[in-house]
Write a protein that holds these residues in place. Structure first.
Motif, PDB file in Angstrom:
ATOM      1  N   TYR A   1       0.835  -1.201   0.000  1.00 10.46           N
ATOM      2  CA  TYR A   1       0.000   0.000   0.000  1.00 10.46           C
ATOM      3  C   TYR A   1       0.870   1.251   0.000  1.00 10.46           C
ATOM      4  CZ  TYR A   1      -4.347  -2.549   0.959  1.00 10.46           C
ATOM      5  OH  TYR A   1      -5.435  -3.359   0.889  1.00 10.46           O
ATOM      6  N   GLY A   2       1.922   1.235   0.789  1.00 10.19           N
ATOM      7  CA  GLY A   2       2.824   2.380   0.837  1.00 10.19           C
ATOM      8  C   GLY A   2       3.507   2.621  -0.494  1.00 10.19           C
ATOM      9  N   ALA A   3       3.957   1.554  -1.144  1.00  9.41           N
ATOM     10  CA  ALA A   3       4.609   1.696  -2.453  1.00  9.41           C
ATOM     11  C   ALA A   3       3.620   2.216  -3.492  1.00  9.41           C
ATOM     12  CB  ALA A   3       5.193   0.355  -2.894  1.00  9.41           C
ATOM     13  N   GLY A   4       2.401   1.734  -3.467  1.00  7.79           N
ATOM     14  CA  GLY A   4       1.384   2.197  -4.409  1.00  7.79           C
ATOM     15  C   GLY A   4       1.038   3.658  -4.196  1.00  7.79           C
ATOM     16  N   THR A   5       0.907   4.046  -2.945  1.00  8.99           N
ATOM     17  CA  THR A   5       0.609   5.441  -2.628  1.00  8.99           C
ATOM     18  C   THR A   5       1.742   6.351  -3.086  1.00  8.99           C
ATOM     19  OG1 THR A   5      -0.701   4.755  -0.732  1.00  8.99           O
ATOM     20  CG2 THR A   5       0.047   7.028  -0.754  1.00  8.99           C
ATOM     21  N   THR A   6       2.970   5.910  -2.872  1.00 13.43           N
ATOM     22  CA  THR A   6       4.126   6.690  -3.304  1.00 13.43           C
ATOM     23  C   THR A   6       4.143   6.848  -4.821  1.00 13.43           C
ATOM     24  OG1 THR A   6       5.394   5.932  -1.398  1.00 13.43           O
ATOM     25  CG2 THR A   6       6.643   6.817  -3.257  1.00 13.43           C
ATOM     26  N   ALA A   7       3.868   5.772  -5.529  1.00 12.56           N
ATOM     27  CA  ALA A   7       3.879   5.829  -6.997  1.00 12.56           C
ATOM     28  C   ALA A   7       2.812   6.784  -7.516  1.00 12.56           C
ATOM     29  CB  ALA A   7       3.668   4.430  -7.570  1.00 12.56           C
ATOM     30  N   VAL A   8       1.616   6.710  -6.959  1.00 10.17           N
ATOM     31  CA  VAL A   8       0.530   7.594  -7.404  1.00 10.17           C
ATOM     32  C   VAL A   8       0.862   9.043  -7.076  1.00 10.17           C
ATOM     33  CG1 VAL A   8      -1.890   8.213  -6.986  1.00 10.17           C
ATOM     34  CG2 VAL A   8      -1.243   5.816  -7.322  1.00 10.17           C
ATOM     35  N   THR A   9       1.423   9.281  -5.908  1.00  9.68           N
ATOM     36  CA  THR A   9       1.796  10.642  -5.529  1.00  9.68           C
ATOM     37  C   THR A   9       2.852  11.203  -6.464  1.00  9.68           C
ATOM     38  OG1 THR A   9       1.270  10.176  -3.216  1.00  9.68           O
ATOM     39  CG2 THR A   9       2.687  12.078  -3.646  1.00  9.68           C
ATOM     40  N   LEU A  10       3.860  10.414  -6.772  1.00 11.98           N
ATOM     41  CA  LEU A  10       4.906  10.875  -7.685  1.00 11.98           C
ATOM     42  C   LEU A  10       4.353  11.159  -9.075  1.00 11.98           C
ATOM     43  CD1 LEU A  10       7.914   8.605  -6.656  1.00 11.98           C
ATOM     44  CD2 LEU A  10       7.604  11.055  -6.212  1.00 11.98           C
ATOM     45  N   LEU A  11       3.448  10.316  -9.561  1.00  7.73           N
ATOM     46  CA  LEU A  11       2.817  10.575 -10.856  1.00  7.73           C
ATOM     47  C   LEU A  11       1.992  11.856 -10.838  1.00  7.73           C
ATOM     48  CD1 LEU A  11       1.715   7.012 -11.994  1.00  7.73           C
ATOM     49  CD2 LEU A  11       3.372   8.518 -13.104  1.00  7.73           C
ATOM     50  N   ALA A  12       1.281  12.099  -9.733  1.00 10.62           N
ATOM     51  CA  ALA A  12       0.465  13.303  -9.626  1.00 10.62           C
ATOM     52  C   ALA A  12       1.355  14.548  -9.592  1.00 10.62           C
ATOM     53  CB  ALA A  12      -0.414  13.244  -8.378  1.00 10.62           C
ATOM     54  N   VAL A  13       2.436  14.493  -8.843  1.00 12.76           N
ATOM     55  CA  VAL A  13       3.357  15.630  -8.782  1.00 12.76           C
ATOM     56  C   VAL A  13       3.996  15.858 -10.141  1.00 12.76           C
ATOM     57  CG1 VAL A  13       5.546  16.436  -7.780  1.00 12.76           C
ATOM     58  CG2 VAL A  13       3.781  15.447  -6.303  1.00 12.76           C
ATOM     59  N   TRP A  14       4.395  14.793 -10.803  1.00 13.67           N
ATOM     60  CA  TRP A  14       4.994  14.910 -12.127  1.00 13.67           C
ATOM     61  C   TRP A  14       4.017  15.548 -13.114  1.00 13.67           C
ATOM     62  CZ3 TRP A  14       3.747  12.247 -16.719  1.00 13.67           C
ATOM     63  CH2 TRP A  14       4.649  12.430 -17.777  1.00 13.67           C
ATOM     64  N   ALA A  15       2.752  15.085 -13.065  1.00 13.84           N
ATOM     65  CA  ALA A  15       1.736  15.615 -13.970  1.00 13.84           C
ATOM     66  C   ALA A  15       1.464  17.101 -13.700  1.00 13.84           C
ATOM     67  CB  ALA A  15       0.446  14.815 -13.856  1.00 13.84           C
ATOM     68  N   GLN A  16       1.464  17.498 -12.447  1.00 14.67           N
ATOM     69  CA  GLN A  16       1.201  18.886 -12.112  1.00 14.67           C
ATOM     70  C   GLN A  16       2.364  19.792 -12.524  1.00 14.67           C
ATOM     71  OE1 GLN A  16       0.328  19.022  -7.946  1.00 14.67           O
ATOM     72  NE2 GLN A  16      -1.787  18.306  -8.221  1.00 14.67           N
ATOM     73  N   THR A  17       3.570  19.315 -12.412  1.00 10.67           N
ATOM     74  CA  THR A  17       4.728  20.151 -12.771  1.00 10.67           C
ATOM     75  C   THR A  17       4.921  20.222 -14.281  1.00 10.67           C
ATOM     76  OG1 THR A  17       6.234  18.287 -12.486  1.00 10.67           O
ATOM     77  CG2 THR A  17       5.929  19.742 -10.607  1.00 10.67           C
ATOM     78  N   ARG A  18       4.382  19.287 -15.012  1.00 12.95           N
ATOM     79  CA  ARG A  18       4.527  19.271 -16.470  1.00 12.95           C
ATOM     80  C   ARG A  18       3.613  20.249 -17.172  1.00 12.95           C
ATOM     81  NH1 ARG A  18       6.700  15.359 -20.254  1.00 12.95           N
ATOM     82  NH2 ARG A  18       5.109  15.717 -21.804  1.00 12.95           N
TER      83      ARG A  18
END
Length: 60
Positions: free
Chosen positions: A42-59
Motif C-alpha cells: 500500500y505504501g509503495a502504491g501510494t508513493t507511486a501515485v503521488t509521484l505521478l500526480a506531482v509529475w503531472a502537475q509540474t509538467r
C-alpha cells in the motif's frame, strides 16, 4: 570481604510466561508477515501515485 551476590534467578512462572509468549508469536508470525507485506505494498502504491500526480502537475 564481601561475597558477590548471585544474580536474580528465573522462576518457573517467568519461564512459563516467556514460553507462552514465544508460542503466541510463532503462531501469529505468518499473519504478521502478511500484514507487513500488505502495508508495504500500500505504501509503495501510494508513493507511486503521488509521484505521478506531482509529475503531472509540474509538467503542465
Amino acid at each position: 570481604m564481601n561475597k558477590p551476590r548471585p544474580g536474580p534467578t528465573r522462576t518457573g512462572r517467568f519461564r512459563t510466561t516467556l514460553h507462552e509468549l514465544a508460542r503466541w508469536a510463532r503462531a501469529r508470525h505468518r499473519v504478521a508477515t502478511g500484514l507487513f507485506l500488505r502495508g508495504a505494498c500500500y505504501g509503495a502504491g501510494t508513493t507511486a501515485v503521488t509521484l505521478l500526480a506531482v509529475w503531472a502537475q509540474t509538467r503542465t
